[in-house]
Motif scaffolding. Structure first.
Motif, PDB file in Angstrom:
ATOM      1  N   ARG A   9       0.838  -1.213   0.000  1.00 11.89           N
ATOM      2  CA  ARG A   9       0.000   0.000   0.000  1.00 11.89           C
ATOM      3  C   ARG A   9       0.870   1.260   0.000  1.00 11.89           C
ATOM      4  O   ARG A   9       0.574   2.228  -0.704  1.00 11.89           O
ATOM      5  CB  ARG A   9      -0.921   0.008   1.219  1.00 11.89           C
ATOM      6  CG  ARG A   9      -1.962  -1.112   1.223  1.00 11.89           C
ATOM      7  CD  ARG A   9      -3.119  -0.734   2.148  1.00 11.89           C
ATOM      8  NE  ARG A   9      -4.058  -1.824   2.370  1.00 11.89           N
ATOM      9  CZ  ARG A   9      -5.019  -2.170   1.508  1.00 11.89           C
ATOM     10  NH1 ARG A   9      -5.151  -1.519   0.365  1.00 11.89           N
ATOM     11  NH2 ARG A   9      -5.844  -3.159   1.792  1.00 11.89           N
ATOM     12  N   ALA A  10       1.932   1.264   0.794  1.00  9.54           N
ATOM     13  CA  ALA A  10       2.797   2.453   0.888  1.00  9.54           C
ATOM     14  C   ALA A  10       3.482   2.712  -0.452  1.00  9.54           C
ATOM     15  O   ALA A  10       3.493   3.847  -0.959  1.00  9.54           O
ATOM     16  CB  ALA A  10       3.831   2.259   1.994  1.00  9.54           C
ATOM     17  N   ALA A  11       4.049   1.665  -1.032  1.00  2.31           N
ATOM     18  CA  ALA A  11       4.700   1.828  -2.331  1.00  2.31           C
ATOM     19  C   ALA A  11       3.670   2.166  -3.400  1.00  2.31           C
ATOM     20  O   ALA A  11       3.949   2.930  -4.329  1.00  2.31           O
ATOM     21  CB  ALA A  11       5.462   0.553  -2.697  1.00  2.31           C
ATOM     22  N   GLY A  12       2.469   1.612  -3.248  1.00  2.00           N
ATOM     23  CA  GLY A  12       1.390   1.948  -4.179  1.00  2.00           C
ATOM     24  C   GLY A  12       1.078   3.432  -4.138  1.00  2.00           C
ATOM     25  O   GLY A  12       0.865   4.058  -5.186  1.00  2.00           O
ATOM     26  N   ALA A  13       1.061   4.008  -2.941  1.00  2.00           N
ATOM     27  CA  ALA A  13       0.769   5.438  -2.809  1.00  2.00           C
ATOM     28  C   ALA A  13       1.859   6.283  -3.464  1.00  2.00           C
ATOM     29  O   ALA A  13       1.572   7.211  -4.233  1.00  2.00           O
ATOM     30  CB  ALA A  13       0.627   5.808  -1.332  1.00  2.00           C
ATOM     31  N   VAL A  14       3.116   5.977  -3.167  1.00  2.00           N
ATOM     32  CA  VAL A  14       4.223   6.795  -3.672  1.00  2.00           C
ATOM     33  C   VAL A  14       4.389   6.613  -5.182  1.00  2.00           C
ATOM     34  O   VAL A  14       4.446   7.587  -5.947  1.00  2.00           O
ATOM     35  CB  VAL A  14       5.536   6.436  -2.928  1.00  2.00           C
ATOM     36  CG1 VAL A  14       6.730   7.116  -3.581  1.00  2.00           C
ATOM     37  CG2 VAL A  14       5.416   6.832  -1.453  1.00  2.00           C
ATOM     38  N   VAL A  15       4.449   5.367  -5.619  1.00  2.00           N
ATOM     39  CA  VAL A  15       4.655   5.094  -7.046  1.00  2.00           C
ATOM     40  C   VAL A  15       3.387   5.435  -7.834  1.00  2.00           C
ATOM     41  O   VAL A  15       3.465   5.964  -8.950  1.00  2.00           O
ATOM     42  CB  VAL A  15       5.065   3.619  -7.257  1.00  2.00           C
ATOM     43  CG1 VAL A  15       5.159   3.283  -8.732  1.00  2.00           C
ATOM     44  CG2 VAL A  15       6.385   3.334  -6.530  1.00  2.00           C
ATOM     45  N   GLY A  16       2.227   5.144  -7.253  1.00  3.65           N
ATOM     46  CA  GLY A  16       0.966   5.440  -7.943  1.00  3.65           C
ATOM     47  C   GLY A  16       0.812   6.918  -8.220  1.00  3.65           C
ATOM     48  O   GLY A  16       0.371   7.326  -9.305  1.00  3.65           O
ATOM     49  N   SER A  17       1.187   7.739  -7.253  1.00  4.56           N
ATOM     50  CA  SER A  17       1.109   9.185  -7.453  1.00  4.56           C
ATOM     51  C   SER A  17       2.065   9.634  -8.555  1.00  4.56           C
ATOM     52  O   SER A  17       1.704  10.447  -9.422  1.00  4.56           O
ATOM     53  CB  SER A  17       1.424   9.896  -6.132  1.00  4.56           C
ATOM     54  OG  SER A  17       1.349  11.290  -6.299  1.00  4.56           O
ATOM     55  N   ALA A  18       3.267   9.093  -8.540  1.00  5.15           N
ATOM     56  CA  ALA A  18       4.271   9.464  -9.555  1.00  5.15           C
ATOM     57  C   ALA A  18       3.831   9.033 -10.955  1.00  5.15           C
ATOM     58  O   ALA A  18       3.997   9.765 -11.937  1.00  5.15           O
ATOM     59  CB  ALA A  18       5.619   8.840  -9.198  1.00  5.15           C
ATOM     60  N   VAL A  19       3.257   7.831 -11.032  1.00  7.83           N
ATOM     61  CA  VAL A  19       2.780   7.307 -12.318  1.00  7.83           C
ATOM     62  C   VAL A  19       1.646   8.185 -12.861  1.00  7.83           C
ATOM     63  O   VAL A  19       1.619   8.532 -14.047  1.00  7.83           O
ATOM     64  CB  VAL A  19       2.332   5.836 -12.142  1.00  7.83           C
ATOM     65  CG1 VAL A  19       1.362   5.415 -13.223  1.00  7.83           C
ATOM     66  CG2 VAL A  19       3.546   4.908 -12.115  1.00  7.83           C
ATOM     67  N   GLY A  20       0.713   8.555 -11.987  1.00  5.09           N
ATOM     68  CA  GLY A  20      -0.389   9.417 -12.412  1.00  5.09           C
ATOM     69  C   GLY A  20       0.131  10.758 -12.921  1.00  5.09           C
ATOM     70  O   GLY A  20      -0.312  11.261 -13.964  1.00  5.09           O
ATOM     71  N   ASP A  21       1.089  11.301 -12.202  1.00  4.61           N
ATOM     72  CA  ASP A  21       1.719  12.572 -12.581  1.00  4.61           C
ATOM     73  C   ASP A  21       2.335  12.469 -13.982  1.00  4.61           C
ATOM     74  O   ASP A  21       2.067  13.301 -14.867  1.00  4.61           O
ATOM     75  CB  ASP A  21       2.778  12.882 -11.512  1.00  4.61           C
ATOM     76  CG  ASP A  21       3.584  14.135 -11.773  1.00  4.61           C
ATOM     77  OD1 ASP A  21       3.146  14.984 -12.562  1.00  4.61           O
ATOM     78  OD2 ASP A  21       4.672  14.255 -11.166  1.00  4.61           O
ATOM     79  N   ALA A  22       3.128  11.427 -14.200  1.00  7.56           N
ATOM     80  CA  ALA A  22       3.821  11.282 -15.490  1.00  7.56           C
ATOM     81  C   ALA A  22       2.847  10.989 -16.636  1.00  7.56           C
ATOM     82  O   ALA A  22       3.049  11.446 -17.761  1.00  7.56           O
ATOM     83  CB  ALA A  22       4.874  10.173 -15.391  1.00  7.56           C
ATOM     84  N   LEU A  23       1.786  10.230 -16.338  1.00  5.92           N
ATOM     85  CA  LEU A  23       0.800   9.926 -17.387  1.00  5.92           C
ATOM     86  C   LEU A  23      -0.046  11.149 -17.729  1.00  5.92           C
ATOM     87  O   LEU A  23      -0.433  11.352 -18.886  1.00  5.92           O
ATOM     88  CB  LEU A  23      -0.131   8.800 -16.921  1.00  5.92           C
ATOM     89  CG  LEU A  23       0.428   7.391 -16.970  1.00  5.92           C
ATOM     90  CD1 LEU A  23      -0.437   6.454 -16.121  1.00  5.92           C
ATOM     91  CD2 LEU A  23       0.500   6.881 -18.406  1.00  5.92           C
ATOM     92  N   GLY A  24      -0.323  11.978 -16.714  1.00  8.89           N
ATOM     93  CA  GLY A  24      -1.208  13.114 -16.932  1.00  8.89           C
ATOM     94  C   GLY A  24      -0.519  14.319 -17.542  1.00  8.89           C
ATOM     95  O   GLY A  24      -1.161  15.140 -18.206  1.00  8.89           O
ATOM     96  N   ALA A  25       0.813  14.418 -17.331  1.00 12.06           N
ATOM     97  CA  ALA A  25       1.525  15.637 -17.735  1.00 12.06           C
ATOM     98  C   ALA A  25       1.326  16.020 -19.210  1.00 12.06           C
ATOM     99  O   ALA A  25       1.066  17.188 -19.507  1.00 12.06           O
ATOM    100  CB  ALA A  25       3.011  15.492 -17.409  1.00 12.06           C
TER     101      ALA A  25
END
Ligand code: MG
Length: 312
Positions: A9-25
């Protein structure tokens, strides 16, 4: 809700946020539905496409600032607000590709760390951007074990470094608490009424509106660069989908401030579904340049190491 290992869950939060950021940019300030128009079928691949000045997989200021917060928490062995502010300032002075207007002004106006945001707010009166909420994944992970009051307090104090408007503090506190309850295998959507009760009374109504089960991003009264519709849209994306991938797709398809709405969505959805639910074709090209740090670039393994060090 399914029991999931805490590190997932913790890695999901950190990596998930980064992935969303990079996909949305690449879709920032674009129209509704642009992501689905370009990638009609989920699961096919190619979504980490880059564009708009971003390389495929490149994370923006949202993730860069989250990493700065994480490294301060680790190197200072806890919350050292002047140190976080100084790291933000060094980063802002290194010409990051993307930086929020308000954040840039606060970090470059020459005021001391404990006055810069407040003075900006006194002068401008409008300071409820989503720029504090967007960077909260790492601090949410770090402070979750400290309990409800401590994690919400830390969220507010870190948000206050750049945002003088308490509305921005409360959204960040809600995000921290959502992540904390998810780590305890509690359904974050079911926890929302309890969390709203912890929001400062003068800000509660606006959050109750955008976090209500029947709220839709179409009902937003501001651009989603503002903190209320940004958090509301992230919760809406989580509520109306059944996978990490679909939550991110829904968030980016809203258009507007797509990197940040998807970063917030990715933080919550990553905590909810866990790291293993994030497609590897998204985590593999992910990278986080850190302006102002001698050209360092973090990759997935670095983010996982960071998450582990933060206390999971
Ligand atoms: Mg950004």
């Amino acid at each position: 809700m399914q029991r999931t290992e805490r590190f997932q869950r913790a890695a999901g939060a950190v990596v998930g946020s980064a992935v969303g950021d990079a996909l949305g940019a690449p879709f920032e300030f674009g129209p509704r539905g642009a992501f689905t128009a370009r990638f009609p079928t989920p699961g096919v691949g190619g979504e980490m496409c880059g564009g708009g000045g971003w390389d495929p997989g490149e994370a923006t200021d949202d993730t860069q600032m989250a990493v700065l917060v994480a490294e301060s928490l680790l190197e200072r062995d806890g919350l050292d607000l002047p140190d976080i502010f100084a790291r933000f300032q060094r980063w802002a002075a290194s010409e990051p590709k993307d930086i929020g207007l308000q954040t840039e002004d606060v970090l470059t106006n020459g005021m001391p760390w404990d006055l810069a945001a407040a003075i900006h707010f006194q002068v401008n009166r409008r300071a409820a951007g989503n720029g504090a909420l967007m960077r909260a994944s790492t601090s949410a992970v770090h402070f979750a074990p400290a309990g409800r009051e401590a994690t919400m307090d830390a969220a507010r104090r870190i948000a206050a470094l750049t945002h003088g408007d308490r509305a921005a503090w409360e959204a960040t506190a809600i995000f921290h608490e959502l992540v904390r309850v998810t780590f305890e295998d509690t359904d974050p959507l079911a926890a929302l009424p309890d969390i709203l009760a912890l929001v400062r009374p003068d800000h509660r109504d606006r959050y109750a509106t955008v976090l209500a089960p029947d709220w839709h991003p179409d009902q937003a009264t501001e651009f989603n660069g503002a903190v209320w519709p940004c958090l509301g849209s992230a919760i809406w994306a989580l509520r109306t989908t059944t996978s990490f991938e679909d939550a991110i797709r829904a968030a980016i398809d809203l258009g507007g401030d797509t990197d940040t709405v998807a970063a917030v969505t990715g933080g919550l959805a990553g905590a909810y579904y866990g790291l293993n639910a994030i497609p590897t074709r998204w985590t593999q090209p992910l990278h986080v340049p850190l302006p102002g740090s001698d050209g360092r670039v973090l990759h997935l393994a670095d983010l996982l190491h960071l998450t582990h060090s933060l206390g999971c």
